[in-house]
Design a protein around this motif. Structure first.
Motif, PDB file in Angstrom:
ATOM      1  N   ASN A  31       0.815  -1.220   0.000  1.00 11.92           N
ATOM      2  CA  ASN A  31       0.000   0.000   0.000  1.00 11.92           C
ATOM      3  C   ASN A  31       0.848   1.269   0.000  1.00 11.92           C
ATOM      4  O   ASN A  31       0.513   2.265   0.660  1.00 11.92           O
ATOM      5  CB  ASN A  31      -0.959   0.013   1.197  1.00 11.92           C
ATOM      6  N   ARG A  40      -3.389  -1.342  -7.596  1.00 11.69           N
ATOM      7  CA  ARG A  40      -3.371  -1.874  -6.237  1.00 11.69           C
ATOM      8  C   ARG A  40      -4.472  -2.938  -6.065  1.00 11.69           C
ATOM      9  O   ARG A  40      -4.239  -4.008  -5.513  1.00 11.69           O
ATOM     10  CB  ARG A  40      -3.590  -0.744  -5.226  1.00 11.69           C
ATOM     11  N   SER A  61     -10.125  -4.137   0.948  1.00  9.77           N
ATOM     12  CA  SER A  61      -9.983  -2.926   1.759  1.00  9.77           C
ATOM     13  C   SER A  61     -11.265  -2.129   1.737  1.00  9.77           C
ATOM     14  O   SER A  61     -12.124  -2.319   0.884  1.00  9.77           O
ATOM     15  CB  SER A  61      -8.828  -2.077   1.208  1.00  9.77           C
TER      16      SER A  61
END
Length: 338
Positions: A31, A40, A61
């Motif tokens: 991250n 990501r 997330s």
């Protein structure tokens, strides 16, 4: 026979699958700044799909909780609109509480393909999908596993247990409806059913179980594939099935027959009983008020979001949740001999 241990996935495997550098993978997993959200997300999805172990991989997330709900267009614009609107409202309420971005889209259920579902998911940039009233097959199950897409069936079930699902308790709801007719003294009861989705088949099984548990009771089953509602009504008025009560697979079909059954010139107006299923708004507006089985549609929507969130956060066990139903005493159940 000795078998070599399976090689554990590493960052090079992830990089190879995605066509990026190992350093990009490392920075995305950690991250670090300078990595786009799209990259990501793709890296972390692939890491989960390959079983890569990292302290940074804990599921989806908070910023990645994006889901799309696919709702059948025909059901949303027909008499079933009240049913799915309630479910969607429950979804939206729970998604807001869970911090999930939910994109609700209407689709033509007759045109559902894997490519269509993939397109909808891609357009929504989602990592989860809710399939409302849409049954899923092997091709979708395989793709969801390969692409690490969380999927939940809403108002559906998967007998092969590839997908988590939430639906009303169709078996016991049908049992409850049939038992209500039996308690009123009816012993020859007709069940009007639809094409055999797994959920609707459970309603037929609940009807059959209640009939089988009552000495002297007889059940007759008629399917929409062989008799449309108007045809069934004509047969009932003509005494074809020699029944005194009917349990309909849904409220729409039941309401369509009410006027014919309870009209002033109907041979069935004195003592015939009918029960529906779902407790749609039209059941409450019908004259007489339809007796039916109430489904908590908003609870189904809320439960679907909770199941999806668990899948998106790494839960791998398939869960099949059934939401309880209740009897609504309307004005269409008569006591035999009263």
């Amino acid at each position: 026979m000795n078998m070599a241990p399976q090689k554990r996935a590493n960052q090079a495997d992830i990089a190879e699958r995605l066509g990026v550098s190992v350093s990009t993978v490392s920075r995305a997993l950690a991250n670090e700044i300078g990595i786009s959200e799209v990259v990501r997300r793709d890296v972390q999805r692939m890491a989960r799909a390959l079983g890569y172990k990292s302290k940074h991989i804990t599921g989806v997330s908070a910023g990645d909780k994006r889901a799309v709900a696919l709702v059948p267009l025909g059901s949303a614009t027909s008499g079933l609109s009240g049913f799915y609107f309630g479910i969607v409202e429950g979804m939206r309420q729970q998604a807001a509480e869970a911090g999930m971005v939910l994109d609700v889209r209407l689709i033509n259920e007759r045109m559902v393909t894997l490519d269509l579902i993939r397109k909808q998911i891609d357009q929504a940039d989602a990592s989860g999908v809710l399939l409302a009233g849409i049954d899923a097959g092997d091709e979708l199950a395989q793709w969801c596993a390969e692409a690490d897409i969380a999927a939940v069936l809403v108002n559906g079930s998967d007998p092969q247990m590839r997908f988590s699902s939430v639906c009303p308790d169709n078996f016991y709801g049908a049992y409850l409806a049939t038992q209500r007719l039996l308690d009123a003294g009816h012993r020859r009861i007709l069940h009007y059913t639809h094409r055999y989705r797994p959920t609707i088949l459970q309603r037929q099984r609940g009807f059959e179980a209640a009939i089988a548990a009552t000495p002297g009771a007889q059940g007759v089953i008629v399917n929409t594939a062989t008799s449309e509602t108007r045809e069934l009504l004509a047969d009932l008025l003509a005494g074809k099935y020699d029944v005194t009560a009917l349990f309909s697979w849904n409220d729409i079909a039941a309401v369509e027959m009410l006027e014919g059954i309870y009209g002033p010139d109907s041979p069935l107006s004195d003592g015939f009983s009918i029960i529906g299923f779902d407790d749609l708004p039209l059941a409450g507006m019908a004259t007489p008020r339809l007796s039916t089985i109430r489904v908590d549609r908003e609870a189904i929507g809320r439960s679907a979001i909770r199941l999806l969130a668990q899948r998106m956060e790494g839960e791998t066990s398939v869960q099949q949740l059934q939401v309880g139903v209740t009897m609504v005493e309307g004005e269409t159940v008569s006591q035999v001999g009263a």
